[in-house]
Design a protein around this motif. Structure first.
Motif, PDB file in Angstrom:
ATOM      1  N   ALA A 173      -5.021   6.241  -0.093  1.00  0.00           N
ATOM      2  CA  ALA A 173      -4.076   5.198  -0.204  1.00  0.00           C
ATOM      3  C   ALA A 173      -4.432   4.278  -1.378  1.00  0.00           C
ATOM      4  O   ALA A 173      -5.850   4.124  -1.736  1.00  0.00           O
ATOM      5  N   SER A 174      -3.346   3.880  -1.897  1.00  0.00           N
ATOM      6  CA  SER A 174      -3.591   2.928  -3.243  1.00  0.00           C
ATOM      7  C   SER A 174      -2.869   1.730  -2.711  1.00  0.00           C
ATOM      8  O   SER A 174      -1.558   1.701  -2.519  1.00  0.00           O
ATOM      9  N   ILE A 175      -3.535   0.425  -3.158  1.00  0.00           N
ATOM     10  CA  ILE A 175      -2.722  -0.785  -2.939  1.00  0.00           C
ATOM     11  C   ILE A 175      -2.948  -1.783  -4.048  1.00  0.00           C
ATOM     12  O   ILE A 175      -3.703  -1.525  -4.978  1.00  0.00           O
ATOM     13  N   TRP A 189      -2.391  -5.751  -5.054  1.00  0.00           N
ATOM     14  CA  TRP A 189      -2.818  -7.014  -4.254  1.00  0.00           C
ATOM     15  C   TRP A 189      -2.517  -8.111  -4.935  1.00  0.00           C
ATOM     16  O   TRP A 189      -2.953  -8.308  -6.122  1.00  0.00           O
ATOM     17  N   PRO A 238      -3.687   2.458   4.746  1.00  0.00           N
ATOM     18  CA  PRO A 238      -5.195   2.192   4.478  1.00  0.00           C
ATOM     19  C   PRO A 238      -6.055   2.208   5.535  1.00  0.00           C
ATOM     20  O   PRO A 238      -7.422   2.163   5.345  1.00  0.00           O
ATOM     21  N   VAL A 252      -9.454   4.415  -0.175  1.00  0.00           N
ATOM     22  CA  VAL A 252      -8.585   3.334  -0.453  1.00  0.00           C
ATOM     23  C   VAL A 252      -9.111   2.631  -1.684  1.00  0.00           C
ATOM     24  O   VAL A 252     -10.131   2.343  -1.958  1.00  0.00           O
ATOM     25  N   SER A 309       0.932  -1.069   0.385  1.00  0.00           N
ATOM     26  CA  SER A 309      -0.102  -0.081   0.009  1.00  0.00           C
ATOM     27  C   SER A 309       0.920   1.306  -0.129  1.00  0.00           C
ATOM     28  O   SER A 309       1.755   1.344   0.829  1.00  0.00           O
ATOM     29  N   ILE A 319      -9.677  -4.677   5.444  1.00  0.00           N
ATOM     30  CA  ILE A 319      -9.491  -3.434   5.096  1.00  0.00           C
ATOM     31  C   ILE A 319     -10.831  -2.768   5.889  1.00  0.00           C
ATOM     32  O   ILE A 319     -10.357  -1.619   6.518  1.00  0.00           O
ATOM     33  N   ALA A 321      -7.635  -0.862  -4.049  1.00  0.00           N
ATOM     34  CA  ALA A 321      -6.981  -2.064  -4.361  1.00  0.00           C
ATOM     35  C   ALA A 321      -7.082  -2.616  -5.645  1.00  0.00           C
ATOM     36  O   ALA A 321      -7.931  -3.243  -6.062  1.00  0.00           O
TER      37      ALA A 321
END
Length: 616
Positions: free
Chosen positions: A377-379, A381, A333, A339, A329, A420, A341
């Motif tokens: 926030a950027s994830i 996965w 997050p 957020v 991330s 999350i 994902a």
């Protein structure tokens, strides 16, 4: 053994725990203060050399933190295991005392005269029972025992003592072997070989601590239940879990992001040590390339984590099962209002390309989103095995043609997204599920599961071959909250329907047979091409408009999603960038700024500002 003070073992464990915590604090100060400040304010060879030395020192402190933590848990686990045989020994001694039996130093039990000889009317003589640690079924038959009424009970007590002592000795020997391994050579430099040893040490201690720690990890609870479990632990118990079970805690959905990050950074170092050990091993046959590739990926992630930067990185998952696991991330997050994902697709694995491409996409998304809302926030996965397509084995790898891996990934993705929701501190966070390529099928499958993607408000599908759904209404967030980016030069978004492929294949075979009969090999080629084209045209006429390999084309009118504007992208092959250059540009603010900006607006909750595009 009755005099063994388990509290003294636990006191020693606390001392090792203090040493471990101090090393961890020193490492944290070096990484977050000294290195960060030096890198931000100084340049040149001297600064680079100083940063390198500080990072080496940080690595040494991490080694001390890990090893001392393992010693602490070993001692605590030893005390926990010894308590059971110690309790049984004390109970046996109390029983003997109550019956006025005598317990000797060798564990035998003497009992007094009692009962009556039926012939002489005299008391039956007392005796001594020697204990045996053998199971009760192997004990001597009743006929061979003294007729004294105390004999049987004395034998039971002696056996209980023998079994308790034998169990304690076995425990002591097992832990002594483990503690002897927790040593390091003299010197101040921690080498790769030493980290490989630490990996083995951690595995050994985890085996000892199963009952003491591992069995209490609530793997079968919901992410919300796991969060409650973690919140209820003492500080000391949390520290033990992080030191001994970083993989289990770091990859447990429902554990707070900062905790997962700390655990996974430690586990990453252990994984690197393990794979470095494999790299130096002999007799692996053709596995060399796999080891080098995996090790390069792990090291690349470690390098980026140590480099730091903004947005800050959080390592939410790391593992070496299958094609590898990594969840990263950019931005916290748990505290972010927005957020997202992102699930990558075909060919993604834990390697250097994942770091260079997929992690960069998540970072670009976070940076773009934070221009509209700083609390984003950027994830990325990678929590499943995406289909692989090797150039050396294109014909033998058909995973991408089926939804099996997407369906398996969908379950894991929803579990992660539920985590999350469990840890985010905002009352109503804005959550976006993003899928690219085959990853869009995974997100689509997740959205079609009961309850949909947990917490998701919006869904973005990029370069999608379909989701398995006929309509955006099937994805659980409402068609107005499903967004699609599809470049006109991206062939993945134009995959033919299955019926069209079947018609083309059938036509090609039939045409080749007829052509061969008429004109030999040349006729077979011409007939195959013509038959394939005819078969495709025939099936295309019968195929529903907008149908692609996995359901309805998400960019088509019939699907009903919101299609946003993206660049056309380079044409396949013509520009010299390969077969699918447009397929990889959606996230890039340099190669496709319009698409990247639209993605940033959606994930930051500003979707009203996107540029829309006509449906196909």
């Amino acid at each position: 053994m009755g005099e063994v003070r388990c509290s003294a073992l636990e006191g020693a464990a606390d001392g090792w725990g203090t040493a471990s915590n101090r090393a961890d604090a020193a490492r944290d100060r070096i990484d977050k203060q000294l290195v960060a400040s030096l890198a931000a304010t100084q340049e040149g060879e001297a600064a680079d050399a100083a940063v390198a030395r500080l990072r080496g020192l940080s690595r040494n402190f991490q080694f001390v933190y890990t090893e001392c933590g393992l010693v602490r848990t070993t001692l605590n686990s030893l005390a926990a295991e010894l308590r059971a045989p110690q309790r049984r020994l004390r109970e046996a001694l109390e029983d003997a005392r109550g019956l006025k039996f005598t317990v000797h130093e060798d564990g035998s039990v003497s009992y007094p005269a009692a009962g009556e000889n039926t012939l002489t009317k005299e008391k039956l003589p007392g005796g001594t029972a020697a204990g045996s640690a053998a199971p009760p079924l192997l004990a001597p038959p009743q006929a061979l025992r003294s007729p004294n009424p105390h004999a049987a009970r004395a034998q039971e007590i002696a056996d209980a003592i023998a079994r308790a002592v034998a169990e304690a000795r076995e425990i002591d020997a097992r832990y002594a072997r483990a503690l002897r391994k927790l040593t390091a050579p003299d010197g101040l430099r921690v080498t790769d070989a030493m980290w490989a040893d630490v990996s083995g040490d951690a595995t050994a201690v985890r085996g000892l601590a199963d009952e003491y720690l591992r069995d209490a990890i609530p793997a079968d609870r919901s992410p919300a239940g796991r969060r409650a479990w973690w919140d209820g632990l003492t500080r000391e118990r949390r520290e033990e879990y992080l030191a001994v079970f970083p993989a289990e805690i770091g990859n447990l959905d429902g554990i707070p992001a900062e905790v997962r990050d700390a655990a996974n950074r430690d586990n990453l170092r252990l994984l690197i040590g393990r794979w470095e050990g494999l790299e130096g091993a002999e007799g692996r046959g053709g596995d060399d390339e796999r080891v080098r590739t995996r090790l390069a990926g792990l090291r690349a992630i470690d390098e980026q984590l140590r480099a730091g930067g903004n947005p800050p990185m959080y390592l939410l998952g790391i593992g070496d099962e299958g094609n590898g696991r990594a969840i990263v991330s950019y931005g916290n997050p748990d505290t972010a209002r927005n957020v997202s994902a992102y699930v990558p697709g075909l060919g993604t694995a834990l390697d250097e390309d994942f770091v260079k491409n997929d992690m960069k996409r998540a970072r670009d998304t976070a940076i773009g989103a934070q221009e509209y809302d700083r609390s984003s926030a950027s994830i990325v996965w990678l929590g499943y095995d995406a289909p692989q397509l090797s150039a050396a084995d294109i014909s033998g790898n058909t995973d991408v043609m089926f939804a099996d891996q997407a369906q398996v990934g969908a379950v894991a993705y929803n579990e992660f997204m539920s985590g999350i929701s469990a840890t985010n501190e905002n009352d109503d966070p804005h959550v976006t599920a993003v899928g690219h390529s085959y990853g869009s099928l995974t997100v689509g499958q997740a959205a079609q599961r009961p309850g949909g993607v947990p917490g998701a408000d919006d869904i973005i599908l990029l370069g999608s071959p379909g989701t398995g759904a006929k309509s955006a209404d099937e994805l659980g967030v409402g068609r107005e909250h499903v967004y699609v980016g599809a470049a006109e030069n991206d062939p993945v978004t134009l995959t033919p329907a299955r019926s069209e492929v079947r018609g083309m294949a059938t036509g090609a075979v039939s045409g080749a047979v007829v052509g061969s009969a008429v004109a030999g090999p040349v006729g077979a080629v011409v007939g195959g091409l013509g038959g394939g084209a005819a078969g495709y045209i025939a099936q295309d006429a019968q195929t529903r408009d907008g149908e692609v390999w996995f359901g309805t084309d998400p960019a088509h009118r019939d699907f009903g999603a919101q299609r946003f504007k993206v660049g056309e992208g380079p044409a396949p092959v013509v520009g010299g960038e390969g077969l699918t250059p447009a397929h990889s540009n959606y996230f890039s603010p340099k190669k496709d700024p319009v698409s990247a900006d639209n993605i940033a607006k959606i994930v930051s909750g500003k979707s009203r500002g996107i540029q829309v595009e006509e449906w196909r």
